[in-house]
Design a protein around this motif. Structure first.
Motif, PDB file in Angstrom:
ATOM      1  N   GLU A 387       0.839  -1.204   0.000  1.00  0.00           N
ATOM      2  CA  GLU A 387       0.000   0.000   0.000  1.00  0.00           C
ATOM      3  C   GLU A 387       0.874   1.253   0.000  1.00  0.00           C
ATOM      4  OE1 GLU A 387      -2.680  -0.129   3.242  1.00  0.00           O
ATOM      5  OE2 GLU A 387      -3.747  -1.909   2.513  1.00  0.00           O
ATOM      6  N   VAL A 388       0.400   2.277  -0.675  1.00  0.00           N
ATOM      7  CA  VAL A 388       1.110   3.553  -0.706  1.00  0.00           C
ATOM      8  C   VAL A 388       1.257   4.088   0.716  1.00  0.00           C
ATOM      9  CG1 VAL A 388       1.000   5.945  -1.511  1.00  0.00           C
ATOM     10  CG2 VAL A 388       0.320   4.064  -3.032  1.00  0.00           C
ATOM     11  N   ASN A 389       2.450   4.601   1.029  1.00  0.00           N
ATOM     12  CA  ASN A 389       2.827   5.163   2.330  1.00  0.00           C
ATOM     13  C   ASN A 389       3.148   4.105   3.388  1.00  0.00           C
ATOM     14  OD1 ASN A 389       2.550   7.791   1.368  1.00  0.00           O
ATOM     15  ND2 ASN A 389       0.382   7.893   1.983  1.00  0.00           N
ATOM     16  N   SER A 390       3.017   2.827   3.029  1.00  0.00           N
ATOM     17  CA  SER A 390       3.386   1.802   3.994  1.00  0.00           C
ATOM     18  C   SER A 390       4.899   1.635   3.976  1.00  0.00           C
ATOM     19  CB  SER A 390       2.704   0.470   3.662  1.00  0.00           C
ATOM     20  OG  SER A 390       3.112  -0.001   2.380  1.00  0.00           O
ATOM     21  N   VAL A 391       5.455   1.286   5.137  1.00  0.00           N
ATOM     22  CA  VAL A 391       6.893   1.113   5.277  1.00  0.00           C
ATOM     23  C   VAL A 391       7.208  -0.389   5.244  1.00  0.00           C
ATOM     24  CG1 VAL A 391       8.905   1.479   6.739  1.00  0.00           C
ATOM     25  CG2 VAL A 391       7.121   3.250   6.586  1.00  0.00           C
ATOM     26  N   GLN A 444       5.885   4.726  -2.353  1.00  0.00           N
ATOM     27  CA  GLN A 444       5.392   6.013  -2.833  1.00  0.00           C
ATOM     28  C   GLN A 444       4.357   5.831  -3.954  1.00  0.00           C
ATOM     29  OE1 GLN A 444       8.160   8.660  -4.963  1.00  0.00           O
ATOM     30  NE2 GLN A 444       7.459  10.313  -3.629  1.00  0.00           N
ATOM     31  N   GLU A 445       4.606   4.860  -4.828  1.00  0.00           N
ATOM     32  CA  GLU A 445       3.689   4.657  -5.963  1.00  0.00           C
ATOM     33  C   GLU A 445       3.802   3.206  -6.458  1.00  0.00           C
ATOM     34  OE1 GLU A 445       2.858   6.417 -10.483  1.00  0.00           O
ATOM     35  OE2 GLU A 445       4.444   7.259  -9.222  1.00  0.00           O
ATOM     36  N   VAL A 446       2.652   2.610  -6.848  1.00  0.00           N
ATOM     37  CA  VAL A 446       2.626   1.237  -7.365  1.00  0.00           C
ATOM     38  C   VAL A 446       1.834   1.204  -8.665  1.00  0.00           C
ATOM     39  CG1 VAL A 446       1.975  -1.169  -6.950  1.00  0.00           C
ATOM     40  CG2 VAL A 446       2.722   0.269  -5.041  1.00  0.00           C
ATOM     41  N   ASP A 447       2.456   0.671  -9.724  1.00  0.00           N
ATOM     42  CA  ASP A 447       1.755   0.461 -11.002  1.00  0.00           C
ATOM     43  C   ASP A 447       1.902  -1.031 -11.334  1.00  0.00           C
ATOM     44  OD1 ASP A 447       0.820   0.269 -13.613  1.00  0.00           O
ATOM     45  OD2 ASP A 447       1.558   2.276 -14.145  1.00  0.00           O
ATOM     46  N   GLU A 448       0.890  -1.808 -10.948  1.00  0.00           N
ATOM     47  CA  GLU A 448       0.950  -3.260 -11.096  1.00  0.00           C
ATOM     48  C   GLU A 448       0.998  -3.681 -12.558  1.00  0.00           C
ATOM     49  OE1 GLU A 448      -1.954  -6.939  -9.862  1.00  0.00           O
ATOM     50  OE2 GLU A 448      -1.610  -5.375  -8.341  1.00  0.00           O
ATOM     51  N   ASP A 449       0.276  -2.984 -13.435  1.00  0.00           N
ATOM     52  CA  ASP A 449       0.230  -3.358 -14.852  1.00  0.00           C
ATOM     53  C   ASP A 449       1.598  -3.170 -15.517  1.00  0.00           C
ATOM     54  OD1 ASP A 449      -2.434  -4.019 -14.637  1.00  0.00           O
ATOM     55  OD2 ASP A 449      -3.131  -2.003 -15.190  1.00  0.00           O
ATOM     56  N   LEU A 453       7.369   0.132  -9.278  1.00  0.00           N
ATOM     57  CA  LEU A 453       7.137   0.450  -7.879  1.00  0.00           C
ATOM     58  C   LEU A 453       8.152   1.506  -7.467  1.00  0.00           C
ATOM     59  CD1 LEU A 453       6.331  -2.293  -5.267  1.00  0.00           C
ATOM     60  CD2 LEU A 453       7.574  -0.244  -4.630  1.00  0.00           C
ATOM     61  N   THR A 454       7.672   2.692  -7.040  1.00  0.00           N
ATOM     62  CA  THR A 454       8.552   3.800  -6.647  1.00  0.00           C
ATOM     63  C   THR A 454       8.654   3.867  -5.130  1.00  0.00           C
ATOM     64  OG1 THR A 454       7.831   5.044  -8.595  1.00  0.00           O
ATOM     65  CG2 THR A 454       9.015   6.264  -6.898  1.00  0.00           C
ATOM     66  N   LEU A 455       9.886   3.996  -4.652  1.00  0.00           N
ATOM     67  CA  LEU A 455      10.139   3.987  -3.216  1.00  0.00           C
ATOM     68  C   LEU A 455      10.690   5.341  -2.763  1.00  0.00           C
ATOM     69  CD1 LEU A 455      11.990   0.542  -3.077  1.00  0.00           C
ATOM     70  CD2 LEU A 455       9.555   0.963  -2.691  1.00  0.00           C
ATOM     71  N   THR A 456      10.543   5.589  -1.481  1.00  0.00           N
ATOM     72  CA  THR A 456      11.114   6.804  -0.886  1.00  0.00           C
ATOM     73  C   THR A 456      11.561   6.482   0.526  1.00  0.00           C
ATOM     74  OG1 THR A 456      10.735   9.173  -0.487  1.00  0.00           O
ATOM     75  CG2 THR A 456       8.920   7.667   0.045  1.00  0.00           C
ATOM     76  N   ALA A 470      -0.096  16.040   4.347  1.00  0.00           N
ATOM     77  CA  ALA A 470      -1.225  16.552   3.576  1.00  0.00           C
ATOM     78  C   ALA A 470      -1.947  15.412   2.873  1.00  0.00           C
ATOM     79  CB  ALA A 470      -0.739  17.576   2.551  1.00  0.00           C
ATOM     80  N   GLY A 471      -1.174  14.478   2.304  1.00  0.00           N
ATOM     81  CA  GLY A 471      -1.803  13.342   1.613  1.00  0.00           C
ATOM     82  C   GLY A 471      -2.620  12.513   2.569  1.00  0.00           C
ATOM     83  N   ASN A 472      -2.090  12.314   3.777  1.00  0.00           N
ATOM     84  CA  ASN A 472      -2.805  11.506   4.755  1.00  0.00           C
ATOM     85  C   ASN A 472      -3.993  12.255   5.320  1.00  0.00           C
ATOM     86  OD1 ASN A 472      -1.030   9.412   4.481  1.00  0.00           O
ATOM     87  ND2 ASN A 472       0.309  10.101   6.159  1.00  0.00           N
ATOM     88  N   ALA A 473      -3.821  13.554   5.480  1.00  0.00           N
ATOM     89  CA  ALA A 473      -4.854  14.345   6.130  1.00  0.00           C
ATOM     90  C   ALA A 473      -6.124  14.388   5.305  1.00  0.00           C
ATOM     91  CB  ALA A 473      -4.351  15.770   6.381  1.00  0.00           C
ATOM     92  N   LYS A 474      -6.011  14.338   3.986  1.00  0.00           N
ATOM     93  CA  LYS A 474      -7.187  14.402   3.130  1.00  0.00           C
ATOM     94  C   LYS A 474      -8.134  13.243   3.388  1.00  0.00           C
ATOM     95  CE  LYS A 474      -5.101  16.966  -0.666  1.00  0.00           C
ATOM     96  NZ  LYS A 474      -4.755  16.949  -2.096  1.00  0.00           N
ATOM     97  N   THR A 475      -7.590  12.167   3.884  1.00  0.00           N
ATOM     98  CA  THR A 475      -8.429  10.984   4.100  1.00  0.00           C
ATOM     99  C   THR A 475      -8.621  10.658   5.567  1.00  0.00           C
ATOM    100  OG1 THR A 475      -6.496   9.578   3.921  1.00  0.00           O
ATOM    101  CG2 THR A 475      -7.742   9.959   1.916  1.00  0.00           C
ATOM    102  N   LYS A 476      -7.759  11.229   6.430  1.00  0.00           N
ATOM    103  CA  LYS A 476      -7.808  10.800   7.829  1.00  0.00           C
ATOM    104  C   LYS A 476      -8.229  11.911   8.800  1.00  0.00           C
ATOM    105  CE  LYS A 476      -4.285   7.268   7.151  1.00  0.00           C
ATOM    106  NZ  LYS A 476      -2.982   6.743   7.573  1.00  0.00           N
ATOM    107  N   THR A 477      -8.374  13.226   8.368  1.00  0.00           N
ATOM    108  CA  THR A 477      -8.761  14.312   9.281  1.00  0.00           C
ATOM    109  C   THR A 477     -10.002  15.006   8.775  1.00  0.00           C
ATOM    110  OG1 THR A 477      -7.407  15.899   8.078  1.00  0.00           O
ATOM    111  CG2 THR A 477      -6.357  14.692   9.883  1.00  0.00           C
ATOM    112  N   SER A 478     -10.625  15.743   9.651  1.00  0.00           N
ATOM    113  CA  SER A 478     -11.850  16.491   9.275  1.00  0.00           C
ATOM    114  C   SER A 478     -12.015  17.662  10.233  1.00  0.00           C
ATOM    115  CB  SER A 478     -13.064  15.553   9.340  1.00  0.00           C
ATOM    116  OG  SER A 478     -13.206  15.025  10.652  1.00  0.00           O
TER     117      SER A 478
END
Length: 496
Positions: A387-391, A444-449, A453-456, A470-478
């Motif tokens: 998953e994106v952002n997973s370590v 950072q990014e996964v393109d299975e097709d 796979l991009t890492l950071t 910011a990326g996480n906040a869009k889905t996890k804060t309100s």
């Protein structure tokens, strides 16, 4: 109405006719008997007779004379101890002794005899019975009817003699090739007699056996290109290595050994250019059904089966999935996890492997197989596992100017671009890595097709952490927290 006198006359005529017939028959029989008397036999004569009857120990022969012949049944047994004759069959024998009532026949002259009989036997080429009594220089000492004879080692058999002692004590039939000094110098040959018998058997063999027949033979010699098989003494054929088995084999000894008794199909009989013999082509595999005939019902495209690697080539490996049925695993179908340059880097001849049937061409008898499909594609489900952002933890594969290639699992390698390395909190931690070193990275990014796979780095610099937040906040804060975050990001952007 019929006249009784006429009836009587007819009866008389009929009786006379019967008498004439009887007289004619008797005349014919007498002439036949007289003919037989005129064809008297002498001791040592060669006789071709017809078997009249077969008893428990004796066989009775019509010799064409007034006396029937008799021969011991044991003399007519073949090399396997079997009696293969029947009444009406013709046999060739020799007169051993005779009387007015009976003629004693044999396959050779035997018993106590005189020098005159041996001399006649040498002149008429009549076989004589002899017993090998010892080994002497250049050959054997043979007892022939009480006289000592010499048989050269080259004349004792049609095959090469490896051990002369094996023949001592054996009784055989011989031809006298030299008779001198009133029997003090006798030379005999068994080989000449065997060759005559072989020629006779060959004649019968080629009269009976035709192309397409299945016959039995004994393997005599193995060669790189096939096997020589003796069908009868003196008649040998050759089965090419491709005709020994429906399976692909490299050596004949994989399926047969010298001395094996096998069934073979006669493919071709043609005169030999080198001699007056015949060249016979044989097939062992064609005595059984072609396994390709049942391929349509046994296998289907998509089946996963086990097989054995039977041959390697520069472009792949042939895998036998059933006796006589093999398919090709192309080099591109050997591995998902690495680029294969040589098939032997993945498999070896004799290895057992799992393969998936990709296609079956019954017309050209070709099967396409895949090893990598049987193992499974490691990229399948990669977007779920990573998953994106997973370590995750990886291992450095190699370093390039544009970044690091890091193996996450066999077959799945990701790239950490140089820009992401420079944005890491401690870039030196990545710069001092060596191939094989473990390292923690963030997805950072996964393109299975596209299998990308991009890492950071998990610990980016502060500015980059804000982007990650910011990326996480869009889905996890309100609510208020979200408003504060968006406002802070806007201010940051306006100050640039």
């Amino acid at each position: 109405m019929t006249d009784p006198i006429d009836d009587k006359a007819d009866d008389t005529a009929s009786d006379n006719k019967g008498d004439n017939a009887e007289e004619l028959s008797f005349a014919e029989l007498f002439e036949s008997y007289d003919t037989k008397i005129s064809h008297e036999l002498n001791q040592g004569d060669k006789v071709e007779g017809v078997i009249i009857s077969i008893g428990d120990k004796s066989v009775y022969i019509d010799t064409g004379t007034k006396s029937d012949g008799v021969v011991g049944k044991a003399e007519l047994l073949d090399e396997n101890g079997e009696f293969l004759y029947k009444a009406g069959d013709k046999v060739t024998l020799y007169v051993v002794s005779l009387s007015e009532s009976e003629i004693i026949l044999s396959k050779a002259l035997s018993g106590a005899g005189k020098a005159t009989m041996l001399k006649e036997a040498s002149q008429t080429r009549t076989p004589v019975e002899g017993k090998v009594t010892g080994v002497i220089k250049g050959g054997f000492s043979v007892d022939i009817m009480g006289k000592r004879a010499f048989c050269p080692v080259s004349q004792i058999d049609v095959k090469y003699v490896e051990n002369q002692e094996d023949y001592i004590g054996q009784t055989h039939h011989f031809l006298i090739t030299r008779f001198e000094e009133s029997g003090r110098n006798i030379v005999v040959s068994r080989r000449d007699l065997l060759n005559e018998e072989i020629k006779e058997k060959q004649k019968v063999f080629f009269e009976k056996v035709k192309e397409g027949d299945t016959v039995q033979g004994t393997v005599t010699k193995l060669m790189p290109y096939g096997a020589f098989i003796e069908l009868i003494p003196g008649v040998e054929g050759m089965a090419h290595i491709s005709e020994l088995s429906w399976s692909r084999i490299e050596k004949a000894q994989e399926v047969i050994q010298p001395g094996d008794v096998i069934n073979v199909k006669v493919l071709k009989i043609e005169p030999s250019k080198e001699s007056d013999t015949f060249k016979i082509s044989l097939s062992m595999k064609q005595t059984s059904s072609n396994p390709w005939d049942s391929m349509g019902s046994a296998f289907n495209t998509g089946d996963q089966v086990s097989g054995k690697v039977v041959r390697l080539t520069s472009f792949g490996a042939f895998v036998e999935i059933a006796p006589g049925v093999d398919g090709l695993v192309h080099i591109s179908e050997m591995s998902h996890t690495r680029r294969v340059l040589r098939p032997e880097d993945v498999v070896q001849a004799g290895d057992s492997v799992q393969v998936v049937i990709k296609s079956i061409d019954m017309d050209s008898k070709r099967i396409s197989l895949s090893i990598k499909d049987a193992l499974g594609d490691p990229w399948t489900g990669a977007s779920v596992r990573y998953e994106v952002n997973s370590v995750v933890e990886g291992r450095l594969k190699k370093r390039e100017k544009f970044g690091l290639f890091i193996i996450l699992e066999p077959g799945v390698t990701g790239l950490m671009p140089a820009s992401n390395i420079s944005n890491a909190a401690n870039p030196s931690d990545f710069e001092k890595l060596k191939p094989g070193s473990s390292v923690q990275v963030m997805i950072q990014e996964v393109d299975e097709d596209k299998r990308r796979l991009t890492l950071t780095s998990p610990d980016q610099k502060e500015g980059d952490n804000w982007k990650q937040f910011a990326g996480n906040a869009k889905t996890k804060t309100s609510g208020t927290m979200e408003s504060l975050f968006l406002e802070a990001m806007k201010k940051k952007k306006d100050t640039k």
